[in-house]
Design an enzyme around this catalytic site. Structure first.
Site, short mmCIF file in Angstrom:
data_model
loop_
_atom_site.label_atom_id
_atom_site.label_comp_id
_atom_site.label_asym_id
_atom_site.label_seq_id
_atom_site.Cartn_x
_atom_site.Cartn_y
_atom_site.Cartn_z
N LYS A 171 1.01 -1.28 -0.08
CA LYS A 171 -0.27 0.28 0.11
C LYS A 171 0.82 1.27 0.01
O LYS A 171 0.52 2.20 -0.79
CB LYS A 171 -0.91 0.09 1.42
N LYS A 239 0.14 12.00 5.79
CA LYS A 239 0.28 10.55 6.62
C LYS A 239 0.87 8.97 6.27
O LYS A 239 2.05 8.82 6.67
CB LYS A 239 -0.99 10.25 7.29
P1 NAD Z 1 -12.67 8.55 7.94
O1 NAD Z 1 -12.60 9.90 8.73
O2 NAD Z 1 -14.05 8.96 6.52
O3 NAD Z 1 -12.56 7.75 8.49
C1 NAD Z 1 -12.41 6.83 9.35
C2 NAD Z 1 -13.69 6.85 10.44
O4 NAD Z 1 -13.33 6.40 12.01
C3 NAD Z 1 -14.24 8.13 10.95
O5 NAD Z 1 -15.58 8.37 11.07
C4 NAD Z 1 -14.09 8.42 12.41
O6 NAD Z 1 -14.60 9.07 13.11
C5 NAD Z 1 -13.44 6.62 12.90
N1 NAD Z 1 -12.57 6.57 14.15
C6 NAD Z 1 -11.38 7.02 14.15
N2 NAD Z 1 -11.41 6.89 15.63
C7 NAD Z 1 -12.30 5.80 15.73
C8 NAD Z 1 -11.89 5.58 17.39
N3 NAD Z 1 -11.25 5.78 18.19
N4 NAD Z 1 -12.82 5.11 17.49
C9 NAD Z 1 -14.17 4.13 16.42
N5 NAD Z 1 -14.38 5.50 14.98
C10 NAD Z 1 -13.46 6.21 14.97
O7 NAD Z 1 -10.73 8.46 6.23
P2 NAD Z 1 -10.86 7.37 5.22
O8 NAD Z 1 -10.94 7.97 4.16
O9 NAD Z 1 -12.50 6.64 5.22
O10 NAD Z 1 -9.70 6.34 5.35
C11 NAD Z 1 -9.75 5.78 6.02
C12 NAD Z 1 -8.38 4.76 5.65
O11 NAD Z 1 -8.46 4.53 3.81
C13 NAD Z 1 -7.32 5.51 6.19
O12 NAD Z 1 -6.29 4.87 6.90
C14 NAD Z 1 -6.75 5.95 5.11
O13 NAD Z 1 -5.82 6.15 4.37
C15 NAD Z 1 -7.35 4.88 4.45
N6 NAD Z 1 -8.01 5.10 2.74
C16 NAD Z 1 -8.55 6.12 2.21
C17 NAD Z 1 -9.29 6.47 0.99
C18 NAD Z 1 -9.70 7.41 0.50
O14 NAD Z 1 -10.12 7.24 -0.78
N7 NAD Z 1 -10.76 8.25 1.18
C19 NAD Z 1 -8.44 4.93 0.10
C20 NAD Z 1 -8.39 4.12 0.13
C21 NAD Z 1 -7.40 3.89 1.72
#
Ligand code: NAD
Length: 292
Positions: A171, A239
């Site tokens: 990744k 990050k």
């Molecule tokens: P996001 O911020 O939209 O979602 C993360 C969720 O986790 C939020 O809803 C937040 O409230 C929740 N959260 C955080 N801490 C928490 C806790 N302690 N307990 C319960 N819930 C908690 O982020 P995202 O865009 O969905 O990304 C999530 C992961 O996926 C990241 O590591 C990101 O790098 C990866 N990612 C994102 C994408 C993208 O296009 N958005 C694509 C591939 C990978």
């Protein structure tokens, strides 16, 4: 069909959990903000009021959290996943985090009789919604086999790439390529604009040749229109570039292009653009050229 606990129902986790429901799995979800849990319930899932409640009866536990400290807190923390999961459960962490943290999580899980996979994803929100993510999986082969059904509900390209942490290493390479690609599409766009070329026509023909890419297809229209609602936030890509650079250093490697683009991403975040989509890197390239 499996009993699934799902923690982290954000941009990616929300639609992934909904696709697990659609595939017939019983999904119990928890998120720090309640609105995301309500959305899962509207999609046919069940609400949990805590991590403990989400994982207590689960056969498979998904985590989709922002960063390494979030996964450490939710999985390893007091009253977290491992404190509450049944022995024999399978943890599938889809968050993008440091490979060494994934390895530590897998070791701690094994001590509790829980199998763990690092299974970060690529494809962004559209592919999370369509259930067509690319998933790079690290961990034991038998755990990978046990996760096949649930992974098939959220992705189409699902590859076991090696032991614990290997999914995160792949990744990191993914994020290196995507950031570099966005940077060059941004430069090409500013270049075409400066020459007064019709950028829609230009990008269309570039997309059909060797310059074409998933990034160009997915992002160029919004970049041309300066629409930077996320998607994938620049602060998360910042990050990830930290993960790439640390992992490169660990291996004694130099990544000159990756280092340059990670400085541009850092500058975008420092200037307050961290909440924009990563295609918002175009703003940096535009400003460096003194243009709008
Ligand atoms: P996001 O911020 O939209 O979602 C993360 C969720 O986790 C939020 O809803 C937040 O409230 C929740 N959260 C955080 N801490 C928490 C806790 N302690 N307990 C319960 N819930 C908690 O982020 P995202 O865009 O969905 O990304 C999530 C992961 O996926 C990241 O590591 C990101 O790098 C990866 N990612 C994102 C994408 C993208 O296009 N958005 C694509 C591939 C990978």
């Amino acid at each position: 069909m499996s009993k699934v606990g799902f923690i982290g129902l954000g941009i990616m986790g929300g639609p992934m959990a909904a696709n697990l429901v659609k595939a017939g799995h019983e999904v119990v979800g928890y998120n720090r903000s309640q609105a995301k849990v309500d959305k899962l319930v509207a999609d046919g899932g069940k609400a949990a009021a805590s991590v403990a409640e989400a994982v207590r009866d689960a056969e498979i536990i998904f985590t989709m959290l922002p960063d390494s400290p979030d996964v450490e807190a939710v999985v390893l923390g007091e009253d977290g996943v491992l404190a509450n999961a049944k022995s024999g459960a399978l943890l599938v962490d889809c968050s993008t985090i440091r490979p060494d943290v994934s390895r530590r999580v897998a070791e701690a899980a094994a001590e509790k009789g829980v199998r763990a996979l690092d299974a970060p994803v690529s494809g962004g929100e559209p592919k999370a919604i369509d259930g067509t993510l690319s998933i790079m999986v690290g961990g034991e082969a038998d755990a990978f086999a046990a996760a096949q059904d649930v992974l098939n509900a959220v992705g189409t390209t699902i590859v076991h790439v090696g032991p614990s942490g290997a999914g995160q290493t792949v990744k990191a390479a993914n994020q290196l390529i995507v950031a570099g690609n966005i940077g060059l599409v941004a430069e090409a766009l500013v270049f075409l604009e400066a020459h007064g070329v019709d950028t829609e026509a230009g990008m269309k023909v570039l997309g059909g040749g060797l310059a074409g890419s998933t990034v160009l297809d997915a992002k160029n229209e919004k970049m041309r229109n300066r629409e930077f609602a996320p998607g994938f936030r620049l602060e998360l890509h910042h990050k990830d570039m930290g993960i790439v650079q640390a992992a490169a250093r660990d291996a004694g490697l130099t990544i000159p292009l990756g280092s340059l683009v990670s400085q541009l991403v850092a500058a975008a975040v420092a200037q307050g653009d961290g909440k924009l989509d990563h295609s918002g890197l175009l703003k940096q390239i535009t400003q460096l050229n003194g243009r709008d």
